[in-house]
Design an enzyme around this catalytic site. Structure first.
Site, PDB file in Angstrom:
ATOM      1  N   GLU A   1       0.780  -1.241   0.000  1.00  0.00           N
ATOM      2  CA  GLU A   1       0.000   0.000   0.000  1.00  0.00           C
ATOM      3  C   GLU A   1       0.810   1.289   0.000  1.00  0.00           C
ATOM      4  O   GLU A   1       0.780   2.072   0.969  1.00  0.00           O
ATOM      5  CB  GLU A   1      -0.979   0.007   1.172  1.00  0.00           C
ATOM      6  CG  GLU A   1      -2.007  -1.104   1.100  1.00  0.00           C
ATOM      7  CD  GLU A   1      -3.182  -0.893   2.042  1.00  0.00           C
ATOM      8  OE1 GLU A   1      -3.102  -0.009   2.897  1.00  0.00           O
ATOM      9  OE2 GLU A   1      -4.192  -1.593   1.890  1.00  0.00           O
TER      10      GLU A   1
ATOM     11  N   GLU B   1      -5.929  -8.271   0.280  1.00  0.00           N
ATOM     12  CA  GLU B   1      -6.655  -7.893   1.494  1.00  0.00           C
ATOM     13  C   GLU B   1      -8.083  -7.533   1.130  1.00  0.00           C
ATOM     14  O   GLU B   1      -8.330  -6.846   0.130  1.00  0.00           O
ATOM     15  CB  GLU B   1      -6.029  -6.666   2.190  1.00  0.00           C
ATOM     16  CG  GLU B   1      -4.830  -6.959   3.045  1.00  0.00           C
ATOM     17  CD  GLU B   1      -4.299  -5.710   3.742  1.00  0.00           C
ATOM     18  OE1 GLU B   1      -5.102  -4.853   4.164  1.00  0.00           O
ATOM     19  OE2 GLU B   1      -3.063  -5.608   3.850  1.00  0.00           O
TER      20      GLU B   1
ATOM     21  N   TRP C   1      -3.828   0.032  12.720  1.00  0.00           N
ATOM     22  CA  TRP C   1      -2.869   1.137  12.848  1.00  0.00           C
ATOM     23  C   TRP C   1      -3.434   2.367  13.543  1.00  0.00           C
ATOM     24  O   TRP C   1      -2.840   2.899  14.466  1.00  0.00           O
ATOM     25  CB  TRP C   1      -2.386   1.565  11.457  1.00  0.00           C
ATOM     26  CG  TRP C   1      -1.750   0.453  10.704  1.00  0.00           C
ATOM     27  CD1 TRP C   1      -2.339  -0.331   9.750  1.00  0.00           C
ATOM     28  CD2 TRP C   1      -0.404  -0.020  10.835  1.00  0.00           C
ATOM     29  NE1 TRP C   1      -1.430  -1.266   9.283  1.00  0.00           N
ATOM     30  CE2 TRP C   1      -0.241  -1.084   9.923  1.00  0.00           C
ATOM     31  CE3 TRP C   1       0.684   0.370  11.621  1.00  0.00           C
ATOM     32  CZ2 TRP C   1       0.968  -1.777   9.783  1.00  0.00           C
ATOM     33  CZ3 TRP C   1       1.889  -0.329  11.482  1.00  0.00           C
ATOM     34  CH2 TRP C   1       2.022  -1.378  10.577  1.00  0.00           C
TER      35      TRP C   1
ATOM     36  N   LYS D   1     -11.169  -2.674  16.585  1.00  0.00           N
ATOM     37  CA  LYS D   1     -11.609  -2.939  15.206  1.00  0.00           C
ATOM     38  C   LYS D   1     -11.033  -4.283  14.790  1.00  0.00           C
ATOM     39  O   LYS D   1      -9.873  -4.384  14.423  1.00  0.00           O
ATOM     40  CB  LYS D   1     -11.106  -1.821  14.285  1.00  0.00           C
ATOM     41  CG  LYS D   1     -11.757  -1.815  12.923  1.00  0.00           C
ATOM     42  CD  LYS D   1     -11.194  -0.705  12.026  1.00  0.00           C
ATOM     43  CE  LYS D   1     -12.017  -0.544  10.760  1.00  0.00           C
ATOM     44  NZ  LYS D   1     -11.378   0.373   9.796  1.00  0.00           N
TER      45      LYS D   1
ATOM     46  N   TYR E   1     -10.925  -7.928  12.606  1.00  0.00           N
ATOM     47  CA  TYR E   1     -11.166  -8.431  11.257  1.00  0.00           C
ATOM     48  C   TYR E   1     -10.997  -9.952  11.148  1.00  0.00           C
ATOM     49  O   TYR E   1     -11.295 -10.545  10.125  1.00  0.00           O
ATOM     50  CB  TYR E   1     -10.132  -7.841  10.295  1.00  0.00           C
ATOM     51  CG  TYR E   1     -10.314  -6.418   9.851  1.00  0.00           C
ATOM     52  CD1 TYR E   1     -11.006  -6.121   8.672  1.00  0.00           C
ATOM     53  CD2 TYR E   1      -9.756  -5.361  10.570  1.00  0.00           C
ATOM     54  CE1 TYR E   1     -11.130  -4.815   8.228  1.00  0.00           C
ATOM     55  CE2 TYR E   1      -9.876  -4.050  10.134  1.00  0.00           C
ATOM     56  CZ  TYR E   1     -10.570  -3.786   8.963  1.00  0.00           C
ATOM     57  OH  TYR E   1     -10.681  -2.487   8.528  1.00  0.00           O
TER      58      TYR E   1
HETATM   59  C1  BGP Z   1      -4.808  -1.916   5.060  1.00  0.00           C
HETATM   60  C2  BGP Z   1      -3.507  -2.343   5.672  1.00  0.00           C
HETATM   61  C3  BGP Z   1      -3.636  -3.329   6.778  1.00  0.00           C
HETATM   62  C4  BGP Z   1      -4.883  -3.189   7.636  1.00  0.00           C
HETATM   63  C5  BGP Z   1      -6.114  -2.932   6.804  1.00  0.00           C
HETATM   64  C6  BGP Z   1      -7.344  -2.569   7.584  1.00  0.00           C
HETATM   65  O1  BGP Z   1      -4.695  -0.585   4.699  1.00  0.00           O
HETATM   66  O2  BGP Z   1      -2.661  -2.905   4.713  1.00  0.00           O
HETATM   67  O3  BGP Z   1      -2.446  -3.305   7.488  1.00  0.00           O
HETATM   68  O4  BGP Z   1      -4.709  -2.381   8.701  1.00  0.00           O
HETATM   69  O5  BGP Z   1      -5.914  -1.925   5.853  1.00  0.00           O
HETATM   70  O6  BGP Z   1      -7.320  -1.210   7.866  1.00  0.00           O
HETATM   71  P1  BGP Z   1      -7.631  -0.608   9.263  1.00  0.00           P
HETATM   72  O7  BGP Z   1      -6.726  -1.333  10.186  1.00  0.00           O
HETATM   73  O8  BGP Z   1      -7.339   0.839   9.146  1.00  0.00           O
HETATM   74  O9  BGP Z   1      -9.053  -0.876   9.522  1.00  0.00           O
END
Ligand code: BGP
Length: 469
Positions: A160, A376, A430, A436, A438
């Protein structure tokens, strides 16, 4: 609608070093900018994360049990080179050898990313990829890994490039937390793309037998009112910032006239800083454009854009308070969601058709793309842990619809070879913390126990049968 995926399709799960490993100060790991940034600005840190550093065997065993035959893992650059370059940390090297060996033992193919948001602090503090010296440091680190880890068959240079630029210099939610500086956004995209191209060229020149590619986040952008040319242009500009600029660099080896005109328009409306795009950069980009074995697409959401000429303001919804986000950029556009469209608590618009459209866009606009993995996709949710599991029907529905979109794209001629659910097990997010979630496997962050969610059982059925139901 097609409900079947090909026999050799990879059903994977995705992780990233910093979000999964924990052990941020263990065995000689160097610091990353995030260590301090999270402590200073957020309500959580990367400790303990999912303690993957010590518990990867548990996750790999679960993966095998649940029919998962691919895992995205990233190497923490600062475990190998604590200062970004120079002296190697043997304990870091040993950790990844052990990890990859266990992946193979459990029939879970590791797809390994070299950089997933975590530049060593020693280099980040000198400007990260805005500093051109970082390009060479990255290429040296990549060269070291290619040689050291022949057991890796699939390499990704960067995860990314788009969101790194946005997070660091537009939204300001990633270190160093700079806001609304679009010149820095494009410069970071560009320099990272040059670093990618150089690493790919080096890999191919050395004749390594594996595959190499890059992972781009590609949120699809639509005009709010398709009959209004101003909205159409807003969507185009927003697409350039997040998608087209880096896709052009990846597959054209230069920026198309339309892309450059858009960039100039955006910069003129936002401070008019100049970009440093050098002739030798384009030689590198051009040399690598046909060498990418695959493109990884991370897709979570789409956005609808309306023309906008007021003051730039971006508000990040980091706590899952629905409706609290705002995104408007002067001379570019404003995100406005169509009525009745589904959103997550973090205001991410759920739109599986956007994944189909994005795949077909790559196929049509960049016919030298060779192969795609969806690296992803997934649903961030405040999971409720009951009866030792999570009844995450919403997540199942989300994954199902996105897999159907992929199957439809394959039927229409796109070469998509696998899907990696974000995330394999719960990790921290992050800029949104541990709330949150997943994962297919629920992680109790206190005890570090794993518990398969309902979605894990569903995913196993699909992986076994290749039938989406
Ligand atoms: C992408 C990243 C992941 C992960 C995901 C979910 O941008 O590659 O590392 O974090 O998104 O995003 P978030 O954690 O902001 O919900």
């Amino acid at each position: 609608m097609s409900k079947t995926l090909p026999k050799d399709f990879i059903f994977g799960g995705a992780t990233a070093a910093y979000q999964a490993e924990g052990a941020t100060q263990t065995d000689g790991k160097g610091r990353v900018a995030w260590d301090k940034y999270l402590a200073d600005n957020y309500w959580y840190t990367a400790e303990p994360a999912s303690d993957f550093y010590h518990r990867y065997l548990v996750d790999l065993k679960l993966s095998e049990e649940f029919g998962i035959n691919g895992i995205r893992i990233s190497i923490a650059w600062s475990r190998i080179f604590p200062n970004g370059f120079g002296e190697v940390n043997p304990k870091g090297v040993e950790f990844y050898h052990k990890l990859f060996a266990k992946c193979h033992e459990h029939h879970v193919e590791p797809f390994v990313t070299l950089h997933h948001f975590d530049t060593p602090e020693a280099l980040h503090s000198k400007g990260d990829f805005l500093n051109r010296e970082n390009i060479e440091h990255f290429v040296e680190y990549a060269a070291f890994c290619f040689k050291e880890f022949p057991e890796v068959n699939y390499w990704t240079t960067f995860n990314e490039i788009g969101p790194i630029g946005d997070g660091q210099y537009l939204v300001g939610k990633f270190p160093p937390g700079i806001k609304y500086d679009l010149a820095k956004v494009f410069q970071s995209h560009h320099n990272m793309m040059v670093a990618h191209a150089k690493a790919v060229k080096l890999y191919k020149d050395a004749g390594y037998p594996g595959e190499i590619g890059v992972v781009h986040a590609l949120p699809t952008k639509y005009p709010f009112d398709p009959s209004d040319p101003a909205d159409v242009y807003a969507a185009e500009l927003e697409d350039i910032i997040h998608n087209k600029f880096i896709l052009d660099a990846t597959y054209l080896g230069h920026y198309s006239e339309k892309t450059l005109a858009g960039v100039q328009h955006i910069l003129a409306a936002n401070g008019n800083d100049k970009l440093d795009l050098r002739k030798e950069d384009f030689i590198s980009l051009e040399e690598a454009k046909d060498l990418n074995d695959f493109l990884g697409i991370n897709y979570y959401m789409s956005d609808w854009m309306q023309a906008f000429d007021g003051e730039t303001e971006i508000v990040h919804n980091g706590k899952g308070q629905k409706g609290s986000s705002k995104y408007q950029i002067k001379g570019v556009g404003k995100r406005v969601a169509p009525a009745d469209i589904e959103k997550t608590d973090w205001d991410w618009i759920i739109y599986p058709q956007g994944l189909y459209d994005q795949i077909m866009r790559v196929k049509n606009d960049y016919p030298n793309y060779k192969k795609i993995y969806i690296t992803e996709n997934g649903l961030g949710y405040k999971d409720e842990f009951v009866d030792g599991t999570v009844y995450d029907d919403g997540r199942i529905d989300y994954i199902k619809k996105h897999l159907e979109a992929i199957a439809a794209a394959i039927t229409d001629g796109a070469n998509v070879k696998g899907y990696f659910l974000w995330s394999l097990m719960d990790v921290f997010s992050w800029s949104n913390g541990y709330e949150k979630r997943y994962g297919l496997f629920y992680v109790d962050f206190e005890t570090q126990e794993r518990y398969p969610k309902k979605s894990a059982y569903w995913y196993r059925k699909v992986a076994k049968s290749q039938v989406i139901e």
